[in-house]
Write an enzyme that holds these catalytic residues in place. Structure first.
Site, PDB file in Angstrom:
ATOM      1  N   GLU A   1       0.828  -1.211   0.000  1.00 30.03           N
ATOM      2  CA  GLU A   1       0.000   0.000   0.000  1.00 30.03           C
ATOM      3  C   GLU A   1       0.860   1.257   0.000  1.00 30.03           C
ATOM      4  O   GLU A   1       1.879   1.320   0.675  1.00 30.03           O
ATOM      5  CB  GLU A   1      -0.935   0.036   1.215  1.00 30.03           C
ATOM      6  CG  GLU A   1      -1.912  -1.124   1.290  1.00 30.03           C
ATOM      7  CD  GLU A   1      -2.871  -1.223   0.107  1.00 30.03           C
ATOM      8  OE1 GLU A   1      -2.924  -0.279  -0.707  1.00 30.03           O
ATOM      9  OE2 GLU A   1      -3.551  -2.255  -0.001  1.00 30.03           O
TER      10      GLU A   1
ATOM     11  N   TRP B   1      -0.706  14.154 -12.384  1.00 33.98           N
ATOM     12  CA  TRP B   1      -0.582  13.254 -13.538  1.00 33.98           C
ATOM     13  C   TRP B   1       0.077  11.966 -13.073  1.00 33.98           C
ATOM     14  O   TRP B   1       1.291  11.856 -13.042  1.00 33.98           O
ATOM     15  CB  TRP B   1       0.254  13.942 -14.619  1.00 33.98           C
ATOM     16  CG  TRP B   1       0.262  13.281 -15.948  1.00 33.98           C
ATOM     17  CD1 TRP B   1      -0.794  12.737 -16.608  1.00 33.98           C
ATOM     18  CD2 TRP B   1       1.404  13.124 -16.808  1.00 33.98           C
ATOM     19  NE1 TRP B   1      -0.391  12.246 -17.822  1.00 33.98           N
ATOM     20  CE2 TRP B   1       0.940  12.475 -17.969  1.00 33.98           C
ATOM     21  CE3 TRP B   1       2.752  13.473 -16.710  1.00 33.98           C
ATOM     22  CZ2 TRP B   1       1.804  12.158 -19.028  1.00 33.98           C
ATOM     23  CZ3 TRP B   1       3.597  13.163 -17.769  1.00 33.98           C
ATOM     24  CH2 TRP B   1       3.127  12.517 -18.910  1.00 33.98           C
TER      25      TRP B   1
HETATM   26  C1  LIG Z   1      -2.433   1.122  -7.987  1.00 34.74           C
HETATM   27  C2  LIG Z   1      -2.370   1.622  -6.555  1.00 34.74           C
HETATM   28  O1  LIG Z   1      -1.949   2.973  -6.556  1.00 34.74           O
HETATM   29  C3  LIG Z   1      -1.898   3.597  -5.322  1.00 34.74           C
HETATM   30  O2  LIG Z   1      -1.350   4.882  -5.541  1.00 34.74           O
HETATM   31  P1  LIG Z   1      -2.128   6.234  -5.408  1.00 34.74           P
HETATM   32  O3  LIG Z   1      -3.477   5.939  -4.904  1.00 34.74           O
HETATM   33  O4  LIG Z   1      -2.031   7.017  -6.667  1.00 34.74           O
HETATM   34  O5  LIG Z   1      -1.339   7.126  -4.327  1.00 34.74           O
HETATM   35  P2  LIG Z   1      -0.013   6.875  -3.536  1.00 34.74           P
HETATM   36  O6  LIG Z   1      -0.121   5.632  -2.829  1.00 34.74           O
HETATM   37  O7  LIG Z   1       0.350   8.006  -2.724  1.00 34.74           O
HETATM   38  O8  LIG Z   1       1.026   6.835  -4.716  1.00 34.74           O
HETATM   39  C4  LIG Z   1       2.131   6.077  -4.651  1.00 34.74           C
HETATM   40  C5  LIG Z   1       3.416   6.897  -4.644  1.00 34.74           C
HETATM   41  O9  LIG Z   1       3.729   7.321  -5.972  1.00 34.74           O
HETATM   42  C6  LIG Z   1       4.459   8.530  -5.936  1.00 34.74           C
HETATM   43  N1  LIG Z   1       3.686   9.556  -6.623  1.00 34.74           N
HETATM   44  C7  LIG Z   1       2.471   9.443  -7.200  1.00 34.74           C
HETATM   45  N2  LIG Z   1       2.115  10.612  -7.767  1.00 34.74           N
HETATM   46  C8  LIG Z   1       3.119  11.490  -7.529  1.00 34.74           C
HETATM   47  C9  LIG Z   1       3.341  12.871  -7.853  1.00 34.74           C
HETATM   48  O10 LIG Z   1       2.537  13.543  -8.465  1.00 34.74           O
HETATM   49  N3  LIG Z   1       4.491  13.426  -7.412  1.00 34.74           N
HETATM   50  C10 LIG Z   1       5.404  12.722  -6.704  1.00 34.74           C
HETATM   51  N4  LIG Z   1       6.495  13.368  -6.292  1.00 34.74           N
HETATM   52  N5  LIG Z   1       5.248  11.427  -6.396  1.00 34.74           N
HETATM   53  C11 LIG Z   1       4.116  10.820  -6.805  1.00 34.74           C
HETATM   54  C12 LIG Z   1       4.618   8.896  -4.464  1.00 34.74           C
HETATM   55  O11 LIG Z   1       5.848   8.401  -4.011  1.00 34.74           O
HETATM   56  C13 LIG Z   1       3.455   8.156  -3.810  1.00 34.74           C
HETATM   57  O12 LIG Z   1       3.739   7.910  -2.470  1.00 34.74           O
HETATM   58  C14 LIG Z   1      -0.978   2.831  -4.404  1.00 34.74           C
HETATM   59  O13 LIG Z   1      -1.098   3.332  -3.100  1.00 34.74           O
HETATM   60  C15 LIG Z   1      -1.356   1.377  -4.335  1.00 34.74           C
HETATM   61  O14 LIG Z   1      -0.385   0.721  -3.599  1.00 34.74           O
HETATM   62  C16 LIG Z   1      -1.427   0.787  -5.726  1.00 34.74           C
HETATM   63  O15 LIG Z   1      -0.120   0.778  -6.293  1.00 34.74           O
END
Ligand SMILES: C[C@@H]1O[C@H](OP(=O)(O)OP(=O)(O)OC[C@H]2O[C@@H](n3cnc4c(=O)[nH]c(N)nc43)[C@H](O)[C@@H]2O)[C@@H](O)[C@H](O)[C@@H]1O
Length: 387
Positions: free
Chosen positions: A37, A247
């Site tokens: 997660e 994005w």
């Molecule tokens: C498919 C799912 O997606 C879920 O991601 P989702 O909800 O987008 O949201 P997060 O869990 O926060 O995204 C995962 C990680 O991707 C990087 N990241 C994503 N977008 C950005 C951005 O705009 N800027 C930067 N600097 N980093 C970004 C950041 O390290 C973040 O902790 C995951 O938590 C689940 O595990 C699974 O992979």
């Protein structure tokens, strides 16, 4: 003879001691989260536990504290810090404490003056195989028996558990008190798979009170605000000078190809939205895209005549805050923009939307999403603030 250095004495046994753990006198709840997660789902899991403790405190359970699980080994965080990271790197602990009785893991070690930590009972939560037995979702739990923990204790090798129990669980976080009541003498209880218990109530006043208390670390706010002032030319909370986009690429682009737009499609959608905002020509993009994808989007937007900005961290920021800090800086910058478009079903986007609700933006500038190139596009759900 009375030991004057002792912090407490017991009348019945006439003994005095320096057992800091007893003098500290609190009971602790620990939790961890399913390793794959990401950061922003974990922030939501924190809220379920923080609300559980805050509500219990209101009802007189005032000797419990929630231990903030250090950030360790997150799947998406590949650069920078590799050590278990305390919450104060990312959040304002004083503000978290103003809502719920929370403590950092290192505070437990320093307050108890112990080098090792033994958890009394560790409950490993599991989902039921069929959550809708006979077509209904009932709240329930069932202790299956002793089992093994194969987790990492947040990267610490001096943490152990006396008793480990596997428990099937479905329902609200407050239902965890029923499990805790099975061990009335335990003072340190841990839940593994903290993502399984659900919010007691989603989107209510308690939810938002807790959410508002999740202020970011002040240094990260400074870095983001300096960037906004310098490059996006705004010094107020609700900026009128730029447009922002979250994005999400990486695993989303790979495994949800039919839900996210192509690079050219992204640029087109940004242009379409900006046509309605003729006074703005600065675009800020928060993204986890690769450098080559970033360059392509930047070129496409520049061709349309927009000034495009990405936050590129210095090596010292990467070293100090790692990917988590950079993600937060991107979120802060996105939150203050005049208009925001996010990525469908990304918790990263949801947290930006909440921040914008807290900042008081009109919801029409917040709950917007990038659509797939097919044009098939459900509207974003609006989670409006409740004060
Ligand atoms: C498919 C799912 O997606 C879920 O991601 P989702 O909800 O987008 O949201 P997060 O869990 O926060 O995204 C995962 C990680 O991707 C990087 N990241 C994503 N977008 C950005 C951005 O705009 N800027 C930067 N600097 N980093 C970004 C950041 O390290 C973040 O902790 C995951 O938590 C689940 O595990 C699974 O992979």
């Amino acid at each position: 003879e009375e030991d004057t250095s002792a912090q407490y004495c017991d009348k019945t046994t006439k003994s005095c001691g320096n057992n800091d753990e007893v003098s500290y006198g609190k009971k602790h709840i620990f939790y961890d989260v399913n390793p794959p997660e990401g950061f922003n789902l974990r922030r939501d899991v924190y809220m379920r536990f923080a609300i559980m403790l805050a509500e219990a405190q209101k009802q007189g359970k005032d000797n419990w504290e929630l231990v903030l699980p250090p950030w360790y080994n997150l799947y998406h965080w590949r650069s920078g810090r590799r050590q278990p990271t305390p919450w104060n790197k990312y959040f304002d602990i004083k503000s978290l404490k103003s809502y719920s009785p929370v403590v950092e893991m290192h505070e437990i070690f320093s307050k108890t003056k112990k080098k090792e930590l033994e958890i009394d009972v560790l409950y490993i939560l599991e989902n039921y195989e069929d959550p809708f037995e006979n077509g209904v979702f009932n709240e329930k739990w069932h202790v299956k028996g002793e089992c093994e923990y194969d987790g990492l204790y947040w990267g610490y090798n001096n943490v152990t558990a006396k008793e480990v129990l596997c428990v099937q669980f479905q329902g609200k976080a407050s239902q965890l008190w029923e499990l805790i009541a099975l061990h009335p003498h335990a003072t340190k209880l841990m839940f593994s798979h903290g993502e399984i218990p659900l919010h007691d109530t989603y989107g209510t006043k308690s939810y938002w009170d807790c959410r508002k208390s999740m202020k970011f670390n002040k240094n990260l706010i400074h870095i983001a605000k300096d960037y906004i002032a310098e490059y996006l030319k705004c010094k107020t909370e609700r900026c009128a000078t730029y447009f922002s986009v979250h994005w999400r690429r990486q695993d989303f682009a790979r495994s949800r190809g039919n839900q996210v737009p192509s690079i050219a499609g992204t640029a087109k959608q940004i242009r379409k939205a900006l046509k309605k905002l003729p006074d703005i020509n600065k675009v800020f993009i928060a993204t986890d895209a690769s450098m080559s994808e970033i360059n392509k989007l930047e070129n496409a937007l520049n061709d349309y005549g927009y000034e495009t900005h990405f936050f590129l961290p210095s090596p010292s920021i990467i070293e100090e805050y790692g990917d988590g800090g950079i993600a937060i800086i991107d979120q802060i910058i996105s939150s203050h923009a005049a208009y925001f478009i996010g990525t469908h079903e990304s918790t990263f986007t949801y947290r930006i939307q909440e921040e914008r609700e807290i900042l008081g933006f009109d919801s029409s500038t917040t709950f917007n999403r990038l659509c797939p190139d097919t044009g098939h596009c459900e509207k974003s759900t609006k989670w409006l603030i409740v004060n």
